[in-house]
Design an enzyme around this catalytic site. Sequence first.
Site, PDB file in Angstrom:
ATOM      1  N   TYR A 155       0.834  -1.212   0.000  1.00 51.10           N
ATOM      2  CA  TYR A 155       0.000   0.000   0.000  1.00 51.10           C
ATOM      3  C   TYR A 155       0.869   1.264   0.000  1.00 51.10           C
ATOM      4  O   TYR A 155       0.607   2.213  -0.738  1.00 51.10           O
ATOM      5  CB  TYR A 155      -0.896  -0.048   1.243  1.00 51.10           C
ATOM      6  CG  TYR A 155      -1.953   1.016   1.335  1.00 51.10           C
ATOM      7  CD1 TYR A 155      -3.130   0.933   0.581  1.00 51.10           C
ATOM      8  CD2 TYR A 155      -1.817   2.087   2.216  1.00 51.10           C
ATOM      9  CE1 TYR A 155      -4.121   1.900   0.702  1.00 51.10           C
ATOM     10  CE2 TYR A 155      -2.805   3.050   2.350  1.00 51.10           C
ATOM     11  CZ  TYR A 155      -3.958   2.946   1.582  1.00 51.10           C
ATOM     12  OH  TYR A 155      -4.932   3.913   1.715  1.00 51.10           O
ATOM     13  N   LYS A 159       0.839   4.081  -2.907  1.00 53.67           N
ATOM     14  CA  LYS A 159       0.454   5.468  -2.619  1.00 53.67           C
ATOM     15  C   LYS A 159       1.589   6.450  -2.910  1.00 53.67           C
ATOM     16  O   LYS A 159       1.356   7.594  -3.304  1.00 53.67           O
ATOM     17  CB  LYS A 159      -0.009   5.588  -1.157  1.00 53.67           C
ATOM     18  CG  LYS A 159      -1.334   4.891  -0.879  1.00 53.67           C
ATOM     19  CD  LYS A 159      -2.452   5.359  -1.794  1.00 53.67           C
ATOM     20  CE  LYS A 159      -3.830   4.971  -1.301  1.00 53.67           C
ATOM     21  NZ  LYS A 159      -4.904   5.401  -2.221  1.00 53.67           N
TER      22      LYS A 159
END
Length: 254
Positions: A155, A159
């Site tokens: 993640y 991001k």
Amino acid sequence: MANRFDGRVAFITGGSRGIGKAIAGRFAEEGAKVAIIDINEEALSETVSEFKERGYDIFTKAANVADAEQIEAAANEVNEAFGSIDILVNNAGVIRDNMLFKMTDSDWDTVMEVHLKGSFYAARAVQKYMVEQEYGRIINISSTSALGNRGQANYSTAKAGLQGFTKTLAIELGRFGITANAVAPGFIETDMTKQTAERIGISFEDLVKASVSSIPVGRSGKPEDIANAVAFFADEKSSFISGQVMYVAGGPKN
């Protein structure tokens, strides 16, 4: 102020719940026609009913952001239905948290497919309409996890990648009247953060309490806090702001 998005069309991925739904609601409330693309048909159907009750002009389509053809088709349908696509919000996201030594290929690939490939497909699909009309606002939803977060190698990487993607879009598309910016939420109370509490084995209330203890403004974030930041970047008056990342986390992030 109440109608600053009159005549604008906002295309929002993952807009049926949480942050995405709050963003869609903000645009609709301020006069925009809203198109929500989401894989969750049940949540989409609930959002449609709710928004129509409020008198909002809404288009919804069940589609997977990680499928280029589905996103191209959705963008085409939205443009035909509403006459333009002025604002894109790449919000669709999933988490597959795990420590590196336990993270599977699938955990990694799923997160990359949705966050990075999905944002790429959506931006590529809508930019042609924005270039033709010489106007556009692209807002990518990043995260404070882009700065690193235990148990989120996948993640965090996705991001952070979105921030580089945002800056490149700003450079490439600026001359067409299109801006690209990113909003990076900190701790926001959503279904996704409830999943995090479950993963680490504590109650959601305890997770909120622990998070608030390190947030300077002394409260957790709500989806509406992110919707406010997105609306700022989407405003016609924000035309000289591009390639920026705004951390919305109740305090500074480095």
